[in-house]
Design an enzyme around this catalytic site. Structure first.
Site, PDB file in Angstrom:
ATOM      1  N   LYS A 272     -22.838  -7.880  89.131  1.00 37.24           N
ATOM      2  CA  LYS A 272     -22.322  -9.123  89.772  1.00 37.24           C
ATOM      3  C   LYS A 272     -23.435  -9.886  90.281  1.00 37.24           C
ATOM      4  CE  LYS A 272     -18.578 -11.011  92.164  1.00 37.24           C
ATOM      5  NZ  LYS A 272     -19.174 -11.677  93.145  1.00 37.24           N
TER       6      LYS A 272
ATOM      7  N   TYR B 263     -21.850 -14.949  80.800  1.00 33.00           N
ATOM      8  CA  TYR B 263     -21.037 -13.869  80.791  1.00 33.00           C
ATOM      9  C   TYR B 263     -19.578 -13.937  80.181  1.00 33.00           C
ATOM     10  CZ  TYR B 263     -20.306 -15.290  85.361  1.00 33.00           C
ATOM     11  OH  TYR B 263     -20.149 -16.167  86.699  1.00 33.00           O
TER      12      TYR B 263
ATOM     13  N   ASP C  34     -25.371 -12.759  92.336  1.00 35.04           N
ATOM     14  CA  ASP C  34     -24.844 -13.581  93.545  1.00 35.04           C
ATOM     15  C   ASP C  34     -25.472 -14.869  93.447  1.00 35.04           C
ATOM     16  OD1 ASP C  34     -23.609 -13.649  96.020  1.00 35.04           O
ATOM     17  OD2 ASP C  34     -25.111 -12.577  97.001  1.00 35.04           O
TER      18      ASP C  34
ATOM     19  N   CYS D 196     -44.780 -28.515 117.428  1.00 29.15           N
ATOM     20  CA  CYS D 196     -46.038 -28.672 118.342  1.00 29.15           C
ATOM     21  C   CYS D 196     -46.970 -29.291 117.555  1.00 29.15           C
ATOM     22  CB  CYS D 196     -46.603 -26.964 118.735  1.00 29.15           C
ATOM     23  SG  CYS D 196     -48.252 -27.425 119.341  1.00 29.15           S
TER      24      CYS D 196
ATOM     25  N   GLU E 182     -20.736  -5.038  83.955  1.00 28.12           N
ATOM     26  CA  GLU E 182     -21.643  -6.028  84.373  1.00 28.12           C
ATOM     27  C   GLU E 182     -22.398  -5.980  85.623  1.00 28.12           C
ATOM     28  OE1 GLU E 182     -20.159  -9.859  83.005  1.00 28.12           O
ATOM     29  OE2 GLU E 182     -19.327  -9.071  81.098  1.00 28.12           O
TER      30      GLU E 182
ATOM     31  N   GLU F 146     -52.390 -28.217  80.672  1.00 24.16           N
ATOM     32  CA  GLU F 146     -52.146 -28.664  79.312  1.00 24.16           C
ATOM     33  C   GLU F 146     -50.745 -28.731  79.100  1.00 24.16           C
ATOM     34  OE1 GLU F 146     -53.217 -28.557  75.453  1.00 24.16           O
ATOM     35  OE2 GLU F 146     -54.098 -29.241  77.027  1.00 24.16           O
TER      36      GLU F 146
ATOM     37  N   LYS G 172     -14.935  -5.391  83.209  1.00 22.59           N
ATOM     38  CA  LYS G 172     -13.859  -6.224  82.323  1.00 22.59           C
ATOM     39  C   LYS G 172     -13.222  -5.405  81.272  1.00 22.59           C
ATOM     40  CE  LYS G 172     -16.734 -10.230  83.145  1.00 22.59           C
ATOM     41  NZ  LYS G 172     -17.694 -11.273  82.857  1.00 22.59           N
TER      42      LYS G 172
ATOM     43  N   LYS H   6     -17.637  -4.116  94.922  1.00 28.11           N
ATOM     44  CA  LYS H   6     -18.649  -4.781  95.758  1.00 28.11           C
ATOM     45  C   LYS H   6     -19.369  -3.508  96.613  1.00 28.11           C
ATOM     46  CE  LYS H   6     -17.940  -9.383  95.946  1.00 28.11           C
ATOM     47  NZ  LYS H   6     -17.342  -9.777  97.294  1.00 28.11           N
TER      48      LYS H   6
ATOM     49  N   CYS I 204     -50.188 -23.142 123.087  1.00 28.94           N
ATOM     50  CA  CYS I 204     -51.339 -23.975 123.471  1.00 28.94           C
ATOM     51  C   CYS I 204     -50.772 -24.800 124.964  1.00 28.94           C
ATOM     52  CB  CYS I 204     -51.659 -25.123 122.524  1.00 28.94           C
ATOM     53  SG  CYS I 204     -50.679 -26.293 122.113  1.00 28.94           S
TER      54      CYS I 204
ATOM     55  N   CYS J 242     -53.722 -26.599 118.262  1.00 31.10           N
ATOM     56  CA  CYS J 242     -52.965 -25.544 118.666  1.00 31.10           C
ATOM     57  C   CYS J 242     -53.510 -24.151 118.029  1.00 31.10           C
ATOM     58  CB  CYS J 242     -51.509 -25.540 118.277  1.00 31.10           C
ATOM     59  SG  CYS J 242     -50.625 -24.256 118.621  1.00 31.10           S
TER      60      CYS J 242
ATOM     61  N   CYS K  75     -45.586 -25.807 123.899  1.00 27.41           N
ATOM     62  CA  CYS K  75     -45.771 -24.832 122.936  1.00 27.41           C
ATOM     63  C   CYS K  75     -46.294 -23.603 123.625  1.00 27.41           C
ATOM     64  CB  CYS K  75     -46.955 -25.399 122.161  1.00 27.41           C
ATOM     65  SG  CYS K  75     -47.482 -24.044 121.109  1.00 27.41           S
TER      66      CYS K  75
ATOM     67  N   SER L 158     -11.128 -16.532  89.543  1.00 33.37           N
ATOM     68  CA  SER L 158     -11.994 -15.792  90.394  1.00 33.37           C
ATOM     69  C   SER L 158     -11.814 -14.152  90.078  1.00 33.37           C
ATOM     70  CB  SER L 158     -11.485 -16.208  92.032  1.00 33.37           C
ATOM     71  OG  SER L 158     -12.341 -15.667  92.714  1.00 33.37           O
TER      72      SER L 158
HETATM   73  S1  IVH Z   1     -16.608 -13.077  85.564  1.00 30.13           S
HETATM   74  C1  IVH Z   1     -12.381 -14.135  85.308  1.00 30.13           C
HETATM   75  N1  IVH Z   1     -18.857 -11.669  85.528  1.00 30.13           N
HETATM   76  O1  IVH Z   1     -18.001 -13.659  90.632  1.00 30.13           O
HETATM   77  C2  IVH Z   1     -13.677 -13.957  85.098  1.00 30.13           C
HETATM   78  N2  IVH Z   1     -18.299 -13.344  87.355  1.00 30.13           N
HETATM   79  O2  IVH Z   1     -15.986 -13.350  92.299  1.00 30.13           O
HETATM   80  C3  IVH Z   1     -14.478 -14.563  86.043  1.00 30.13           C
HETATM   81  N3  IVH Z   1     -19.813 -13.608  89.118  1.00 30.13           N
HETATM   82  O3  IVH Z   1     -16.891 -16.877  90.308  1.00 30.13           O
HETATM   83  C4  IVH Z   1     -15.874 -14.435  86.172  1.00 30.13           C
HETATM   84  N4  IVH Z   1     -21.331 -12.284  87.932  1.00 30.13           N
HETATM   85  O4  IVH Z   1     -19.387 -16.592  90.049  1.00 30.13           O
HETATM   86  C5  IVH Z   1     -17.867 -12.629  86.130  1.00 30.13           C
HETATM   87  N5  IVH Z   1     -21.001 -10.602  85.468  1.00 30.13           N
HETATM   88  C6  IVH Z   1     -19.906 -11.682  86.124  1.00 30.13           C
HETATM   89  C7  IVH Z   1     -20.248 -12.241  87.166  1.00 30.13           C
HETATM   90  C8  IVH Z   1     -19.437 -13.156  88.013  1.00 30.13           C
HETATM   91  C9  IVH Z   1     -21.069 -12.835  89.147  1.00 30.13           C
HETATM   92  C10 IVH Z   1     -19.032 -14.249  89.932  1.00 30.13           C
HETATM   93  C11 IVH Z   1     -18.905 -15.614  89.604  1.00 30.13           C
HETATM   94  C12 IVH Z   1     -17.327 -15.548  89.864  1.00 30.13           C
HETATM   95  C13 IVH Z   1     -17.392 -14.691  91.071  1.00 30.13           C
HETATM   96  C14 IVH Z   1     -15.931 -14.118  91.260  1.00 30.13           C
END
Ligand code: IVH
Length: 669
Positions: free
Chosen positions: A116, A229, A118, A429, A114, A36, A293, A317, A414, A434, A411, A83
């Site tokens: 982080k 964010y 990936d 294969c 927050e 739909e 932050k 980390k 088989c 098989c 294989c 970064s």
């Molecule tokens: S803040 C200056 N907030 O982590 C602020 N980054 O290692 C820079 N990331 O490039 C980013 N979660 O890709 C911020 N809650 C979060 C995040 C975050 C993941 C990543 C982001 C950044 C990398 C830096």
């Protein structure tokens, strides 16, 4: 052509589709079938193509992908994307806090903490509330313009929500993370393996690979998500705290992570880090730590940056779950499509709380690149839900007795010659008889996302196959209870249960049946598209290449694979066997016996539990129609609070008037 009617319908369809996008992607509770939904989308595409002057950058059709690009255009970020500095221990976190207190000359700092994510960072430009452009981070100054691909992310608003509390600025840069959740990631990888493609190593790579696709139609099929964010440059608006900025983002309709918290000092920040660490496994997405932050934006500004890292933020980390063990053997598995996958069998070892004794080596190239040999001591890693993998070999531990791996020429199941097609990573294969492939085929047929036959997993499929009771999925329907009972370890009761479960699966939904057949390149989504378009197995079997490529998301490769499948003698035999067994796939339409079929509604006044658009799409989805004025044909006038003149009209013309409550009852809520 009635232009006015078309324009009205365009506006209507845009609202309806947006409503369903929200139900599906944000609330996880779709109200209509995919079929739909596709029909509504096609209707809108069709109308828009007749009225190019009605183009809108925020129409839901803009999300389905545009023509492929030759390459991405460079994008200069209006303000640089920084970064983050890393911390791996509580001491380092405290050091970070002390430095800030010293520089700021205060004795306490409040943070926003927050998760982080990936994924990969992106920068989005909105002008007057409309999504204009978006780019990857790149080197922080220049990224790649991936606007078309970002538009395919359903949870990303193309238009900011405008409220009196949250007026929309004329220009704003919004930062966030594009990611893929764990479960969709697993599914995506399974599909890739089945299609003979290389699986992604982790959700991050999958997200990055998907966002950096030159063909946005490919991106549209990947389960990308986004959390926002941060804010870069902005006009007409300013915030005093980061927390306030996040709240405003949420108010504008952007997805903001629910696990973000304000912490009153660094100790609370450390507690948060520990808490999130415990929650980590149960989160639907992968995180590799948390970010702290400084909440006060004036202080952030004062603190500034050291090279590419702001002084006001820190990534804390988690330690990666890694362990060291010894490779005892490298085995080769054969998948449903005949793909050979080398697997390292290791001394069992505890990796982050889970015992691991197997790690995938993906393919021959990977084994060569990492130079993994039998007898090697290796570091293995388990990230979230990802299959454990070998990170690297520790060459210092080599004794000289290690044995290099070589892909077998035949294989392992088989004995057929293994083929390595030009341009493909995988070895295969290609013997369609098989046993390893056939067993996998049967297991796939019976699996949860396919026909879903309870009690017919990997073990039982293999057992039935090895006992020569079945050679293909259709044989399942000719099994007798006595045959099962005669098998070792098959008790009377479970034999009965299995026969019943098989019997119950004779009228599967058409899309599930198509998916269950295990046609190369036909995953769940494609199967749904095929079911919607062709409506029956007979029509699908008869489809020609061009009938298939006429479907929006189906390219020549998928089409060829389908045509080839139904031309293969063996497959034709199996299909005939299914018919003989009385298997009747059912075309499924959720709203077949639509409860509001033929009923027409007029709404007046405002509703408490839903907006006008919501009401509208609910009625339409249940088969009813909505009109703006009361006539003799109106079935119901729904009167909300502060009704207008339509109520009087209804009263005078004797049309049935119902309250919001009665309406809700009518639609079964
Ligand atoms: S803040 C200056 N907030 O982590 C602020 N980054 O290692 C820079 N990331 O490039 C980013 N979660 O890709 C911020 N809650 C979060 C995040 C975050 C993941 C990543 C982001 C950044 C990398 C830096």
């Amino acid at each position: 052509m009635d232009k006015q009617a078309d324009l009205k319908r365009i506006a209507e369809l845009r609202n309806i589709i947006e409503y369903h996008n929200k139900r599906y992607y944000q609330q996880d509770s779709p109200e209509i079938s995919d079929t739909e939904y596709d029909r509504l989308m096609r209707e809108l595409q069709d109308l828009e193509s007749h009225h190019p002057e009605e183009f809108s950058a925020t129409s839901p059709t803009q999300r389905v992908g545009a023509s492929p690009l030759a390459k991405f255009a460079p994008f200069n970020h209006p303000s640089p994307m920084f970064s983050l500095g890393n911390a791996f221990s509580n001491e380092e976190i405290i050091e970070f806090d002390n430095r800030i207190k010293r520089l700021a000359g205060v004795d306490n700092i409040s943070y926003i903490a927050e998760p982080k994510l990936d994924g990969l960072a992106v920068n989005l430009i909105y002008e007057n509330g409309i999504f204009k452009q978006g780019a990857t981070r790149g080197d922080g100054t220049t990224g790649e313009d991936v606007t078309q691909n970002l538009k395919t992310i359903s949870s990303l608003p193309l238009k900011m929500k405008h409220t009196s509390n949250n007026p929309v600025p004329s220009f704003i840069e919004i930062r966030g993370e594009v990611y893929i959740e764990k479960e969709p990631f697993q599914k995506l990888n399974l599909r890739r393996i089945e299609d003979g493609e290389e699986p992604f190593a982790n959700p991050r790579n999958a997200a990055a690979g998907s966002l950096r696709q030159l063909d946005s139609k490919v991106t549209a099929r990947r389960p990308l998500n986004i959390f926002l964010y941060g804010i870069g440059n902005a006009k007409d608006i300013s915030f005093s705290t980061h927390g306030e900025a996040l709240q405003t983002l949420a108010g504008w309709g952007f997805p903001v992570n629910k696990n973000i918290e304000q912490t009153r000092d660094i100790n609370a920040g450390i507690k948060y880090f520990e808490r999130i660490g415990i929650m980590r496994e149960s989160l639907p997405y992968e995180i590799d730590g948390i970010v702290l932050k400084v909440d006060d934006l004036a202080l952030q500004k004062k603190l500034g940056n050291v090279s590419r890292n702001p002084r006001w933020a820190l990534a804390c980390k988690f330690p990666a779950a890694q362990a060291t063990t010894v490779v005892k053997e490298i085995l080769v598995g054969v998948g449903r499509m005949g793909t050979l996958t080398p697997v390292a069998i290791m001394e069992p070892v505890n990796v982050g709380g889970v015992m691991v004794s197997r790690a995938t080596l993906h393919n021959e190239d990977e084994v060569i690149k990492k130079d993994v040999r039998v007898g090697d001591t290796v570091i293995i890693q388990r990230a979230g839900d990802v299959i454990p993998e070998v990170v690297r070999v520790i060459p210092e531990k080599r004794t000289g007795n290690e044995k290099k791996f070589k892909m077998p020429a035949k294989c392992p199941e088989c004995g057929s010659e293994i083929v390595h097609f030009e341009g493909e990573v995988a070895h295969r294969c290609v013997n369609i008889s098989c046993p390893a492939q056939l067993k996998e085929h049967i297991r796939h047929f019976a699996s949860r996302g396919a026909i879903d036959i309870e009690g017919l997993g990997e073990k039982v499929s293999a057992q039935l196959f090895d006992a020569r009771l079945i050679a293909d999925p259709a044989d399942l329907y000719f099994l007798k209870k006595e045959q099962l009972v005669a098998l070792d370890r098959q008790a009377e009761k479970s034999a009965q249960n299995l026969i019943e479960a098989i019997g119950k699966s004779k009228n599967p939904p058409l899309d599930k049946f198509i998916y269950a057949l295990g046609i190369r390149h036909v995953g769940e989504r494609t199967a749904k598209l095929l079911a919607a378009r062709f409506g029956s197995m007979e029509n699908l079997v008869a489809a020609k290449q061009e009938d298939l490529t006429a479907i929006n998301e189906i390219g020549p490769e998928i089409a060829a694979s389908i045509v080839e499948f139904f031309h293969e003698r063996k497959n034709i035999d199996v299909m005939n066997k299914f018919s003989k067994a009385g298997i009747k796939p059912q075309k499924k339409e959720i709203d077949n016996n639509a409860p509001l079929q033929g009923k027409s509604f007029v709404f007046t006044g405002s509703m408490e539990s839903m907006g006008r658009n919501d009401a509208k799409s609910i009625v339409e989805n249940l088969g009813g129609s909505i009109h703006s004025s009361v006539t003799k044909k109106t079935t119901y006038v729904v009167a909300g609070s502060d009704p207008g003149s339509k109520l009087d009209k209804a009263k005078s013309s004797g049309v049935k008037i119902i309250s919001e409550e009665e309406f809700l009852k009518l639609i079964g809520r």
